[in-house]
Design an enzyme around this catalytic site. Structure first.
Site, PDB file in Angstrom:
ATOM      1  N   ASN A  23     -77.477-125.548 -16.020  1.00 42.69           N
ATOM      2  CA  ASN A  23     -76.535-124.935 -15.453  1.00 42.69           C
ATOM      3  C   ASN A  23     -75.495-125.860 -14.942  1.00 42.69           C
ATOM      4  O   ASN A  23     -75.813-126.971 -14.466  1.00 42.69           O
ATOM      5  CB  ASN A  23     -77.076-123.886 -14.355  1.00 42.69           C
ATOM      6  CG  ASN A  23     -77.648-122.582 -15.024  1.00 42.69           C
ATOM      7  OD1 ASN A  23     -77.052-122.290 -16.154  1.00 42.69           O
ATOM      8  ND2 ASN A  23     -78.545-122.081 -14.226  1.00 42.69           N
TER       9      ASN A  23
ATOM     10  N   HIS B 221     -82.441-116.671 -19.830  1.00 43.85           N
ATOM     11  CA  HIS B 221     -83.147-115.545 -20.025  1.00 43.85           C
ATOM     12  C   HIS B 221     -82.807-114.318 -19.025  1.00 43.85           C
ATOM     13  O   HIS B 221     -83.736-113.384 -18.978  1.00 43.85           O
ATOM     14  CB  HIS B 221     -84.715-115.933 -19.459  1.00 43.85           C
ATOM     15  CG  HIS B 221     -84.650-116.570 -18.065  1.00 43.85           C
ATOM     16  ND1 HIS B 221     -85.587-117.591 -18.030  1.00 43.85           N
ATOM     17  CD2 HIS B 221     -83.688-116.707 -17.196  1.00 43.85           C
ATOM     18  CE1 HIS B 221     -85.430-118.372 -16.533  1.00 43.85           C
ATOM     19  NE2 HIS B 221     -84.094-117.684 -16.222  1.00 43.85           N
TER      20      HIS B 221
ATOM     21  N   HIS C  89     -74.325-115.521 -16.928  1.00 39.91           N
ATOM     22  CA  HIS C  89     -74.659-115.005 -15.621  1.00 39.91           C
ATOM     23  C   HIS C  89     -73.791-113.829 -14.927  1.00 39.91           C
ATOM     24  O   HIS C  89     -73.842-113.527 -13.927  1.00 39.91           O
ATOM     25  CB  HIS C  89     -74.652-116.082 -14.680  1.00 39.91           C
ATOM     26  CG  HIS C  89     -75.814-117.027 -14.777  1.00 39.91           C
ATOM     27  ND1 HIS C  89     -75.998-118.425 -14.108  1.00 39.91           N
ATOM     28  CD2 HIS C  89     -77.012-116.942 -15.561  1.00 39.91           C
ATOM     29  CE1 HIS C  89     -77.136-118.921 -14.585  1.00 39.91           C
ATOM     30  NE2 HIS C  89     -77.802-118.209 -15.503  1.00 39.91           N
TER      31      HIS C  89
HETATM   32 MG    MG Z   1     -79.655-118.865 -16.613  1.00 37.30          MG
END
Ligand code: MG
Ligand code: MG
Ligand code: MG
Ligand code: MG
Lengths: 453, 453, 453, 453
Positions: D154, D177, D213
């Site tokens: 990230n 995930h 996200h």
């Molecule tokens: Mg992630």
């Protein structure tokens, strides 16, 4: 020998207007090459009738080289039938509603300098206006599908967007003079820098890219002078004091400013914001509109609706006098481009100017279909936007937020989906800081003040 | 008072040219507002030197109000360094190669009126030219990345496309006068129909949409007259006889025609094809180019390379005389727009004219990146195409076939992929009728005649 | 435990069909997880009634694990109302019209192997079919707007395109088994190369990119084997002889071939053409269809309409017997995917397969809106095309020509514009070689044979 | 018989990782069909060496059916050369820098639950990470241009975006995930509603549309059950209490939540937000992150960096024990998909799952080139996104703001343009409410804490 074109018919929706209608009549009288009929349609037929009287008196004057017959009507079908041009300039809703748009948010700490484009006021105004424009679009589709439609009403973007949503084949565009004022500012800058007088505003060439009242100039020139480097110095030099041709003049009119907002935006984003500071401030988070005091520091004004009511009142009095032939006014170019645009569409000249139409690629990184403001080439029966390029990433972030909100408001209004309207409302940069709960309360209060929703 | 701009530098690649170079020198001499230096670069430096002499002699003449210094050079770096403008007008390959382009296909029953754009000749010429343009693009990237680059070489589309493929940030466009001739034809039509004299070609407003030498006009006007309905009558009336201002004049020059191809295309497709008949005929299956006899029936000409060789020879002789100061010629506007374009890019005027640049949305239904021909607004340091719209489905079919072939030829030339080149070759409408086997044979024969492939 | 879904309603337009209807009934009987009603609609209600009888007899059989009720109807509203799925498989026009499509061009030297997709036959068939599909689309919009619509009729592309043009919100796609046969061919190739048996056609993974009957495979794999290099050897090895699993078998059926056209296309273009040779040949200039003799050399067949008439006759006799319960046939998977697709859309499995839907970006260099064939992911109430990429420049040239022609034919049919239809007609690669004059004559003759135009 | 594929080489950048590396080693050991070598590259080679030891010990165990050799290296060229796959999972910067990202904003009243994606922390982290990814992309271009690159680091979007910006031909995608957890939530919902056990997470079919996200589900099904109407009830029912399979469990882990944020977003926007509440909250104005108390009310957690430091410490101790063979752990599927993805790309299965790649039309109303998260079909050497459709106008407004900010951050990092970075920073919804002046102060403080800027 120049062509003369006769028997042109213009339908004017909002023909009882106290401002735009006069400017149009004035400019028509000064254009010798065109003549015909103007049908003034208004939901207040008396106001239209007075304007018709004024127009016809005007047309009789010797110095009025453009001869027009003015007719008032309360029947939109009659107004539109056989029209070559349709001009729309209406006041959507009452002053009471406008007062709610502008002043109710103040109770929540939100100040708006205009309240007619974005921000809480602009959004509620849009929700109220879109159904009206839906009906206008349907009438045009039925009675004058081939006419050129010129919109002046705010919120410009959503009015024009609604016309196309309802009648995709419409030949419509929106016109706004805010860019002209920035061209005047650039002319002043050139004169300061070079000592040379810029003769015509139009000689300041600008590339216009954005949405109405939040459009930008990323290239500007006067003859062979690149104006961007010049503006960089200019914006720094006058960042604190602001710049006015006549120093202090911004204080004399609620519509004026010292361009400090524009300079600050340039110093942060590197592009020339191409509208008056009053409009620009509303598209940003409350940097410039934090409080009435801050507004004064930034050297522009809030426009109280009381002012508008009084102003309207005095205009109406002058209208009555003028209609009675008791007031004489000189004919002089208004500075608006409406008549030049009509002349161009009639084939009398070629005109490159800024218009508001659905994006069909003229701005590469705004969504297709969104109404955007860029230059276009106007010729006989033709409006062709030029490819304006892309907004830089950071400015794109500022602009595309409003584009998304406007699209959400359109859907909300057409589908009568109140939650969707609220979702746009809370995403507005002036509204967001008060938080979701307060925003929802404000939204409900403002919606209650808006009839027929 | 009008601006004067000095010290402009123009680099002319192909500066030994016998045609374009003269017209440019002539037009530069007639433009009082600009002066500077022209660097004439050529792989035949002697030819460039002669042109430099002619140019400098010209500049000394009193009636030459635009004063320029001409310098010949065989060093491209020297030519390009500090250039504000780069003009490219070269002859790609030898007359022997051109003779192969034009005449070898005749053995297979394929006749070409020009042989420099599409068709077997245009394709082989492109394969030969692209590597040259690759090098030019690399030089411009290195030595004058900020210069404006104006291409005149054919095949226009692929030359310009190569410049952008190799150096995507290049400020390049292609110019061609074919549309101007159609504007003159429309002016003649207006005069015939109305008795009124059209003063300037530019007053015939046209929307240009297509690819070079196969571009189309779907809207045209003169003042407030819509020219499409007029052209409909005109094309029908002169379908069989053709139209010429001076009847019979088409027979006097291999470059002339009686516009019968244009009229036939209009009668079938409903749009005005905006190039000379010689070019248009080559983009279509062999309807107009079935045989030399048919060409004569359609009232245009094949251009034998012998004619070009003789023409070149006589031009060279005149060049020598002129360089020796033995020939006097009058200065007169050439009808080309190169200098007006330079003036516009220098900020001296605003110009709306047709240019060839990569499609970035100006034609909605041609692929992005393909070089297309449409109008653009030219201003100081700026070329902005206008949104020209979409081609109708049937014309789209005709045009997009060539767009695909051109893209295939580009890839073939850059990747040196002979099979790919053949695949484009057999998809050309002039080649397809001879069948795959014959086409392959012809291709190989022509490729053998083309050096360095 | 697997789900069972009951009370599914399928409307079958063309429910009197002698081919597809049977295969569907067969496959439905073999699918234990779904049951419901099939409404067989046909303009020949008697044929539908016989199919209903066969279907109901079938459903009574013990080995028929999927239980369905079949109902014939001549009322499209009744058929469509409450339908979850609409299957369309009709014969547009009479055999007489089809004979004109296929055989009239032979008088002009144009041979067609099928005559139902492109070429003169495909185009005239399309002009006849589009008005029928316009009505079907309107009925679906009115009576079953939420149903999934699966089209099997040819010309696939234009049938599906018409459905979307008339009812843009339709949930429709076209299905064709031609790609499956190419997967079988690749499986045979894998077996030849590796000795390993490929168990399921679906294990040959292919990327499908193109338009129906002229779609291409640019990536193919079996497990971790890249099939493109393998196919390169394969296509070279069998270029002359062709390849068949059982050598000589191509001669036994008019629908068979030895894949020589596919191999030749690969050797020239580097992609696997993903349809039967009979279809592929018709999209190209008359390389493979030069003459009946050439067709035989290329080891495929022309399909005379007489054959179709006889075949139809014998099918109808079998239908009658079957409807009378006099003919017993074994249930066996048909190889079609219709029922697997229905199962996927009902949520019973996830299926990746090729479908025909409007291009919304799945093929980057074909126009938006054109109906294209690519893979899609099918799930509960969802068909999502995958991004298939771009066609290489040369293949793009071949395909986009037909895309433009199809768009022209659509417009011609919807606007009843005969000139537009002719303009598409003469741009077809099989028609172009006969020249404009002959083509126009052929067009008129074929149009005269086509009723209601 | 199933294929076995040997000699696969995986390069793991960040191979000293305490989390992802273990999960990968575990899952590789459980996949019998693939074996080969894993090169663990890390700027902390000792950590990589310990992981290599653990991996090799693991591979010796009998129940490890997938056999791999692990090698640690500090030389990226060695790691990448001949790699079939490159996995990137790094910690960009020090814990000290991360502490600044997360906790410095708290002094200004800005709370972040993660601080690694958007918000002030995510943005500063991005500015620090982009130069690292620029170097990684250059190495991959040089040493393993054909390898498949899977990113786990990230900020996912900007890491993946940088890879493509620097090396456009890279075969890279990002995996996360978060969607899986939402599928588990939907499975729990199905079980509650129907009593039926959902066997596999993958049987919950979802259409994924958005950015990592902050991606959304607009269609979801389980077998033939449409999950949207079910979720509507579910989100209302649990709006106040939240939903957990084991009530109260959210309190036990900083990574857990009771899904109240997701339910609130659904109740307002009508789509299922497809990430954990900790991530989602950071993309919105401070509705959910107004204060630590509010966070607790919304039933999720802030993740203090102290926690991460301690967690890392304890993981490192376990790593040391494991590398010394002193700790035994059971092999069990990790729930991650990395190995399944590798198997799919090796041709062993077909997989439809969500990935992060540049937008090429898969989301119609987000800009081309922006990295977006949608489903894709994974097969041998192929990742093909599906067409996911368009975001509704209001959600589009939320998402596109971050897309613009991310593009601005990318440009700022690559051009080292601090003003541009600030312009993105102040446009973040968590930052905007503190006002321009404070935001600028915060920005400068955070930048000072970030080395090498
Ligand atoms: Mg992630
Ligand atoms: Mg305005
Ligand atoms: Mg030319
Ligand atoms: Mg088929």
């Amino acid at each position: 020998m120049k062509k003369r074109i006769e028997n042109v018919k213009i339908a004017y929706i909002g023909g009882g207007s106290q401002g735009w209608a006069k400017r149009l009549m004035n400019d028509l009288a000064l254009e010798a090459r065109i003549s015909g009929t103007v049908a003034l349609y208004d939901i207040h037929p008396e106001a239209a009738r007075q304007n018709a009287k004024i127009g016809n008196l005007l047309s009789e004057r010797e110095e009025a080289v453009g001869k027009w017959t003015y007719e008032a009507t309360g029947d939109i079908q009659e107004a539109l039938t056989d029209a070559d041009f349709v001009i729309i300039s209406i006041l959507p809703g009452s002053f009471q509603e406008m007062a709610s748009d502008v002043h109710v948010p103040e109770k929540y700490g939100i100040y708006q300098s205009v309240g007619d484009t974005v921000g809480p006021g602009g959004m509620i105004r849009a929700l109220r206006t879109i159904p009206i424009y839906k009906k206008i679009a349907e009438s045009i589709k039925q009675y004058s599908p081939e006419a050129w439609v010129i919109n002046y009403t705010n919120p410009m973007t959503l009015c024009t967007r609604t016309l196309y949503e309802v009648f995709p084949a419409i030949k419509a565009f929106g016109c706004c003079h805010e860019v002209f004022d920035v061209q005047h500012l650039l002319a002043d800058m050139v004169e300061e820098a070079t000592g040379e007088k810029v003769e015509r505003r139009q000689d300041i060439h600008v590339n216009v890219i954005g949405i109405n009242h939040f459009t930008w100039i990323d290239r500007a020139s006067y003859q062979n002078i690149d104006l961007l480097p010049l503006y960089k110095q200019f914006a720094l030099k006058y960042a604190e004091t602001g710049f006015e041709k006549e120093p202090g003049s911004w204080e004399r009119s609620v519509f004026s400013s010292a361009n400090r907002v524009k300079f600050d935006l340039f110093n942060r984003y590197g592009l020339i914001a191409a509208a008056g500071d009053r409009h620009l401030a509303e598209f940003m988070p409350p940097v410039y509109l934090e409080s009435p005091e801050k507004v004064t520091e930034w050297k522009f004004h809030l426009t109280p609706v009381d002012f508008r009511i009084n102003d309207q009142q005095s205009k109406m009095e002058r209208t009555q006098k003028a209609a009675a032939g008791e007031e004489h006014f000189e004919l002089a170019p208004s500075g608006e481009e409406g008549v030049a645009i009509i002349a161009a569409l009639l084939g009398l000249e070629e005109l490159v100017t800024n218009v508001n139409v659905p994006n069909n690629g003229q701005i590469a990184n705004l969504p297709k279909g969104a109404v955007v403001e860029t230059n276009a080439v106007l010729r006989f029966n033709s409006v062709q936007p030029v490819l304006a390029g892309s907004l830089p990433a950071d400015v794109h972030g500022l602009v595309s937020r409003h584009v998304a909100n406007q699209e959400t408001i359109l859907r909300a209004a057409l589908d009568e989906n109140r939650q969707l309207a609220l979702n746009a409302f809370i995403n507005d940069p002036l509204v967001e800081p008060i938080g979701l709960k307060q925003a929802e309360k404000l939204f409900n209060e403002m919606m209650d003040n808006t009839k027929e929703w």
